[in-house]
Design a protein around this motif. Structure first.
Motif, PDB file in Angstrom:
ATOM      1  N   PRO A   1      79.435  73.770  17.041  1.00 45.91           N
ATOM      2  CA  PRO A   1      78.926  74.208  18.350  1.00 45.91           C
ATOM      3  C   PRO A   1      79.443  75.575  18.810  1.00 45.91           C
ATOM      4  O   PRO A   1      78.725  76.306  19.484  1.00 45.91           O
ATOM      5  CB  PRO A   1      79.425  73.115  19.308  1.00 45.91           C
ATOM      6  CG  PRO A   1      79.764  71.940  18.451  1.00 45.91           C
ATOM      7  CD  PRO A   1      80.078  72.453  17.088  1.00 45.91           C
ATOM      8  N   HIS A   2      80.669  75.952  18.414  1.00 48.05           N
ATOM      9  CA  HIS A   2      81.174  77.247  18.911  1.00 48.05           C
ATOM     10  C   HIS A   2      80.541  78.440  18.200  1.00 48.05           C
ATOM     11  O   HIS A   2      80.876  79.585  18.500  1.00 48.05           O
ATOM     12  CB  HIS A   2      82.705  77.310  18.810  1.00 48.05           C
ATOM     13  CG  HIS A   2      83.237  77.241  17.414  1.00 48.05           C
ATOM     14  ND1 HIS A   2      83.477  76.050  16.761  1.00 48.05           N
ATOM     15  CD2 HIS A   2      83.551  78.206  16.528  1.00 48.05           C
ATOM     16  CE1 HIS A   2      83.929  76.297  15.546  1.00 48.05           C
ATOM     17  NE2 HIS A   2      83.972  77.602  15.380  1.00 48.05           N
ATOM     18  N   MET A   3      79.607  78.189  17.262  1.00 44.34           N
ATOM     19  CA  MET A   3      78.961  79.280  16.536  1.00 44.34           C
ATOM     20  C   MET A   3      77.563  79.609  17.080  1.00 44.34           C
ATOM     21  O   MET A   3      76.747  80.239  16.407  1.00 44.34           O
ATOM     22  CB  MET A   3      78.865  78.927  15.047  1.00 44.34           C
ATOM     23  CG  MET A   3      80.196  78.637  14.392  1.00 44.34           C
ATOM     24  SD  MET A   3      81.373  79.995  14.554  1.00 44.34           S
ATOM     25  CE  MET A   3      80.793  81.072  13.241  1.00 44.34           C
ATOM     26  N   ARG A   4      77.290  79.166  18.317  1.00 44.58           N
ATOM     27  CA  ARG A   4      75.954  79.373  18.873  1.00 44.58           C
ATOM     28  C   ARG A   4      75.567  80.856  18.943  1.00 44.58           C
ATOM     29  O   ARG A   4      74.460  81.237  18.585  1.00 44.58           O
ATOM     30  CB  ARG A   4      75.895  78.754  20.267  1.00 44.58           C
ATOM     31  CG  ARG A   4      74.521  78.353  20.709  1.00 44.58           C
ATOM     32  CD  ARG A   4      74.619  77.459  21.915  1.00 44.58           C
ATOM     33  NE  ARG A   4      75.715  77.912  22.782  1.00 44.58           N
ATOM     34  CZ  ARG A   4      76.403  77.143  23.611  1.00 44.58           C
ATOM     35  NH1 ARG A   4      76.133  75.872  23.711  1.00 44.58           N
ATOM     36  NH2 ARG A   4      77.365  77.639  24.353  1.00 44.58           N
ATOM     37  N   ALA A   5      76.508  81.694  19.380  1.00 45.87           N
ATOM     38  CA  ALA A   5      76.188  83.128  19.471  1.00 45.87           C
ATOM     39  C   ALA A   5      75.899  83.700  18.085  1.00 45.87           C
ATOM     40  O   ALA A   5      75.030  84.560  17.919  1.00 45.87           O
ATOM     41  CB  ALA A   5      77.344  83.889  20.136  1.00 45.87           C
ATOM     42  N   ALA A   6      76.634  83.199  17.084  1.00 49.40           N
ATOM     43  CA  ALA A   6      76.424  83.685  15.715  1.00 49.40           C
ATOM     44  C   ALA A   6      75.035  83.306  15.206  1.00 49.40           C
ATOM     45  O   ALA A   6      74.422  84.035  14.420  1.00 49.40           O
ATOM     46  CB  ALA A   6      77.506  83.123  14.786  1.00 49.40           C
TER      47      ALA A   6
END
Lengths: 356, 317
Positions: free
Chosen positions: A88-93
């Motif tokens: 989930p913390h890779m959404r911007a990527a």
């Protein structure tokens, strides 16, 4: 050339295998050996739109196998959806990837792909796959898949997303369907040192320390690339640990007679990009397979591959899984090697093939 | 973007934040800057015809359309003059190229709570952090320390922020009294980010360590504004050239002026990209990258901030 003739419409990357390469596809193959001997090195160069062979000259290479490969990828994903995971913390990527992929594909292949942008309202057209998608950039609900998955399905090769923190890189997402015996499910969440741990020798040579230090400084707009290689029996993209029971035994079926057709040089064009919103790194692994019979059509390559395989370090041969059939491949290629000197570099040194 | 010339832009507006602080908006003439991750800095090149400076500044904001970047510059002692020049002469129309944008101070996106501690101009990366944290619904708090005469300016700068998450502390006394307590009150999962003058950052780091923060949860970016020093000579072993590094230029600038293709990235002693081998002579290390062992060995140095203790250095270039 029209789309219909540019791409192959038939082919199979699983049994019964059927994969052919045109002369042009053979001559643009990213042959990975600049010299007659192979050992690990920091063989990283800027990923610019230039190179000794045509496959290196685009941000993301699209070749005659594009449609069939995307179809195979979709089939693998339907059998095993766990081949695509993004934390989930890779959404911007994910959105960084969408922008990079759509932007560069439409720029490099304007007759195949088209992107129009009006603020955050985007329209993406993929002619070979018949996709015409309107969506809002940044709003995942406007796409039929999560953003990374939507785009990675439309591209040849594998992609992983690395988060950068604590002076390390962490494999926190990816789509992996054409891999040389490694698993995203296993490596997900690992650090750079952890996922490279099985590789022999390179660690003690200091290659991973230097590689990591280099990548932590990778800048947006200045991607880099390297070629990596192994060998695969049969033209199989998905040589995954998950499916080892399907392909593993094929390695014992190689003989002196069938090596030319069964043994493939498997080359990965690996490109690394800094992603601007997320500060993550995209690792793109584009896989090319060429059987020994096709390599034997290029004078320089068949001589060089013979010497590389013949003199390969035993630890590397074991790690790459070549021990069961390397001797057969060397035996087949030996007939072409008349001890003449070869030129430096990976280029084929010929413009056409002579098929006899 | 052409890596050699960067993104061409001009200053489009300047405003006075406080007597010693200026906010510059740098706008592209054509096209847009790339998307930017919070905590990024750009290397900005500008000059007066006689001289070009290349200085790193944190990017406070990128406009929605990508055409403009915002930086805040503090008037510095005119030792090398980059920030001083910008402060005095940086007006609308001045050409500025952004040579590269990178991030040595990213948000740890796996963190569950983020606490930011800044002093003075060290606020700049956190302005971009808070934009993102607010948008993504992250849990965060900022404590900003300022000298009393600039407190109003920083309060004004922070006025758009959620007041329950932002606190401005005035003067040294309050800093000493508050820091230990507010760090100790944080949950154990919090990540701590520090930005400000070197001495301040060291004090915060030590205080955090004393109250039990793991080193991997303390993040800082230590840019150095390269200072001048004694003139010295550099011999380049590979090219056979000899060059002189002037009192008010850096070794990296002297190399570039002599046409040497020297590696570099942050130009502030923070990234380590410009490390070169030292064959002879005693380097004067001023960076925050080399390990103690590397420093003591004396056979490697960073060209962007470090100088020489001996009259001559021989480099592997």
């Amino acid at each position: 050339m029209s789309i219909d003739t540019r791409f192959r419409s038939a082919g199979s990357y699983r049994a019964p295998y059927h994969m052919e390469n045109s002369d042009a596809a053979i001559l643009r193959f990213p042959f990975p050996f600049p010299e007659d001997h192979y050992m690990y090195s920091m063989n990283i160069e800027p990923h610019v739109k230039a190179g000794a062979v045509d496959s290196l000259r685009r941000t993301f290479d699209v070749d005659e196998h594009y449609v069939v490969e995307c179809r195979e990828k979709a089939r693998i994903l339907s059998e095993d959806p766990g081949r695509c995971i993004v934390l989930p913390h890779m959404r911007a990527a994910e959105w960084d990837f969408v922008e990079l992929a759509m932007g560069s594909l439409s720029e490099d292949y304007p007759d195949l792909f088209h992107l129009s942008r009006d603020g955050t309202r985007w329209r993406w057209i993929n002619r070979p796959l018949n996709i015409d998608q309107h969506f809002v950039f940044g709003d995942a609900g406007t796409l039929p898949y999560a953003p990374f998955e939507f785009m990675a399905r439309q591209m040849q090769g594998d992609f992983t997303l690395q988060d950068q923190r604590d002076n390390d890189l962490w494999m926190d997402g990816g789509m992996v369907t054409s891999q040389a015996d490694w698993s995203l499910k296993f490596d997900l969440g690992m650090s750079f040192g952890q996922w490279h741990a099985p590789v022999p020798k390179a660690g003690e040579m200091g290659i991973f320390d230097r590689g990591l230090r280099f990548l932590l400084m990778l800048q947006h707009g200045r991607p880099v690339r390297r070629l990596n290689w192994t060998m695969t029996v049969n033209p199989r993209l998905d040589t995954s640990p998950e499916n080892f029971t399907i392909w593993g035994r094929d390695r014992a079926g190689v003989t002196g007679d069938n090596a030319r057709d069964l043994v493939h040089l498997r080359v990965e064009l690996q490109a690394l990009f800094r992603l601007p919103r997320s500060n993550a790194i995209l690792f793109a692994v584009r896989c090319y397979l060429l059987p020994l019979r096709d390599i034997a059509l290029v004078h320089k390559w068949r001589i060089r591959l013979h010497r590389v395989l013949r003199d390969l370090d035993p630890a590397l041969s074991a790690y790459k899984g070549l021990d069961l059939y390397r001797a057969h491949a060397v035996h087949y290629l030996a007939r072409f090697d008349n001890n003449e000197p070869t030129s430096k570099g990976i280029g084929p040194d010929q413009d056409a093939l002579v098929r006899t | 973007m052409n890596p050699a010339t960067g993104y061409a832009a001009t200053i489009s507006s300047v405003d006075v934040v406080a007597p010693a602080l200026r906010r510059f908006v740098v706008s592209r003439t054509k096209g847009a800057f790339p998307a930017i991750s919070p905590g990024s800095h750009g290397v900005f090149a500008f000059g007066n015809g006689q001289r070009t400076w290349k200085n790193a500044y944190s990017i406070v904001n990128r406009s929605e359309d990508g055409r403009a970047l915002e930086i805040i510059v503090r008037r510095a002692e005119p030792t090398r003059g980059g920030s001083d020049f910008l402060y005095r002469h940086g007006g609308p129309g001045l050409n500025v190229s952004v040579l590269g944008i990178s991030n040595l101070f990213p948000i740890v996106r796996t963190g569950r709570r983020h606490i930011m501690i800044s002093a003075g101009i060290g606020i700049t990366p956190f302005l971009s952090y808070m934009t993102e944290m607010r948008k993504d619904g992250m849990d965060y708090a900022l404590h900003h320390y300022t000298r009393p005469e600039e407190a109003d300016a920083f309060r004004a700068m922070l006025s758009p922020c959620d007041p329950s998450r932002v606190r401005v502390h005035e003067g040294r006394q309050e800093a000493v009294a508050s820091l230990r307590m507010l760090l100790a009150r944080e949950p154990v999962a919090s990540h701590l980010y520090v930005c400000g003058p070197g001495g301040f950052m060291e004090w915060v780091r030590q205080t955090a360590a004393t109250v039990g923060y793991a080193a991997t949860k303390i993040h800082s970016e230590r840019f150095i504004s390269p200072a001048g020093g004694r003139v010295f000579e550099v011999m380049l072993a590979r090219s056979g050239k000899t060059i002189t590094v002037g009192a008010d230029e850096t070794l990296l600038e002297a190399l570039e002026n002599a046409g040497i293709d020297a590696p570099c990235l942050c130009r502030g002693g923070a990234c380590g990209m410009c490390r070169v081998g030292v064959i002879n002579g005693r380097p004067d290390h001023r960076d925050h990258v080399l390990t103690g062992a590397e420093r003591d060995s004396g056979d490697v140095m960073l060209t962007c901030v470090s100088r020489s203790l001996s009259p001559t250095l021989t480099l592997d270039l």
